[in-house]
Design a protein around this motif. Structure first.
Motif, short mmCIF file in Angstrom:
data_model
loop_
_atom_site.label_atom_id
_atom_site.label_comp_id
_atom_site.label_asym_id
_atom_site.label_seq_id
_atom_site.Cartn_x
_atom_site.Cartn_y
_atom_site.Cartn_z
N ARG A 37 0.91 -1.31 -0.17
CA ARG A 37 -0.12 0.10 0.15
C ARG A 37 1.14 1.31 0.10
N LYS A 48 1.17 13.94 -6.93
CA LYS A 48 0.64 15.08 -6.49
C LYS A 48 1.72 16.46 -6.43
N PRO A 55 -1.29 17.43 -0.44
CA PRO A 55 -0.95 15.97 0.07
C PRO A 55 -2.33 15.37 0.57
N ALA A 56 -3.51 15.87 1.37
CA ALA A 56 -4.46 15.41 1.70
C ALA A 56 -5.62 15.68 0.88
N ASP A 57 -6.53 14.54 0.75
CA ASP A 57 -7.98 14.81 0.10
C ASP A 57 -9.03 14.41 1.00
N GLU A 61 -10.93 10.58 1.52
CA GLU A 61 -10.82 9.83 2.68
C GLU A 61 -12.30 9.67 3.37
N GLN A 64 -13.42 6.71 1.59
CA GLN A 64 -12.73 5.52 1.96
C GLN A 64 -13.25 4.94 3.61
N ILE A 90 -3.65 6.82 6.94
CA ILE A 90 -3.75 7.83 6.20
C ILE A 90 -2.60 8.75 6.93
N VAL A 93 0.61 8.31 5.68
CA VAL A 93 0.78 8.60 4.13
C VAL A 93 0.81 10.24 3.82
N HIS A 97 3.52 12.31 2.09
CA HIS A 97 3.31 13.36 1.06
C HIS A 97 3.81 14.67 1.25
C1 LIG Z 1 -3.18 8.41 -1.41
C2 LIG Z 1 -4.04 9.58 -1.24
O1 LIG Z 1 -3.45 10.76 -0.55
C3 LIG Z 1 -3.90 10.61 0.94
C4 LIG Z 1 -3.88 9.41 1.53
C5 LIG Z 1 -4.94 8.58 1.52
C6 LIG Z 1 -4.74 7.11 1.59
O2 LIG Z 1 -3.83 6.77 2.37
O3 LIG Z 1 -5.74 6.30 1.22
C7 LIG Z 1 -6.25 8.93 0.87
C8 LIG Z 1 -6.31 10.35 0.48
C9 LIG Z 1 -5.44 11.34 0.68
O4 LIG Z 1 -5.54 12.19 1.83
C10 LIG Z 1 -5.01 10.14 -2.38
O5 LIG Z 1 -5.38 11.05 -2.32
O6 LIG Z 1 -5.32 9.12 -2.90
#
Ligand SMILES: C=C(O[C@@H]1C=C(C(=O)O)C=C[C@H]1O)C(=O)O
Length: 108
Positions: A37, A48, A55-57, A61, A64, A90, A93, A97
Motif C-alpha cells: 500500500r 501530487k 497532500p491530503a484529500d 478519505e 474510504q 492515512i 501517508v 506526501h
Molecule cells: C493516497 C492519497 O493521499 C492521501 C492518503 C490517502 C490514503 O492513504 O488512502 C487518501 C487520501 C489522501 O488524503 C490519495 O489522495 O489518493
C-alpha cells in the motif's frame, strides 16, 4: 481429548503454539500488505508533488472511511476500530506526501 477430561498443560501449550503460529502468519501478511500500500501511496505522493496538488484529500478519505466501515460491519469487525486504523495509516501517508512536496520544492 476424551469428554470430561481436562486439558493437560502440554495440550494447552500445543494449542497456544498453534494459534500463535496463525497469528504470526497474519501479522506477516499485514506487513507485506502495508508495504505494498505504501509503495502505491508514495507514487501518488510523487504525482501530487509534480502537479502541485495538496497532500491530503478529505473527500476521498470520507468515502474510504464509509466504505471501510461497511466492509468491517460485514466482516464482524468493529467499524470504529477499522476507521481508527485507516485514519492512522492515512495520517502517515499524508506525512510522507508533505515530505515529498517539501523535497520537490527544495529541488526546484
Ligand atoms: C493516497 C492519497 O493521499 C492521501 C492518503 C490517502 C490514503 O492513504 O488512502 C487518501 C487520501 C489522501 O488524503 C490519495 O489522495 O489518493
Amino acid at each position: 481429548m476424551l469428554a470430561g477430561m481436562s486439558a493437560s498443560v502440554e495440550d494447552v501449550r500445543v494449542e497456544l503454539e498453534r494459534l500463535r503460529g496463525s497469528i504470526d502468519n497474519i501479522d506477516a501478511a499485514i506487513v507485506y500488505i502495508l508495504a505494498e500500500r505504501f509503495k502505491y501511496t508514495q507514487q501518488v505522493g510523487r504525482l501530487k508533488a509534480e502537479h502541485v496538488l495538496p497532500p491530503a484529500d478529505a473527500e476521498r478519505e470520507a468515502s474510504q472511511i464509509a466504505r471501510l466501515r461497511r466492509l468491517a460491519e460485514d466482516a464482524k469487525l468493529d467499524p470504529a476500530f477499522a476507521e481508527k486504523l485507516l485514519g492512522f495509516i492515512i495520517s502517515e501517508v499524508i506525512r510522507h506526501h508533505e515530505q515529498i512536496a517539501a523535497d520537490s520544492v527544495k529541488r526546484a
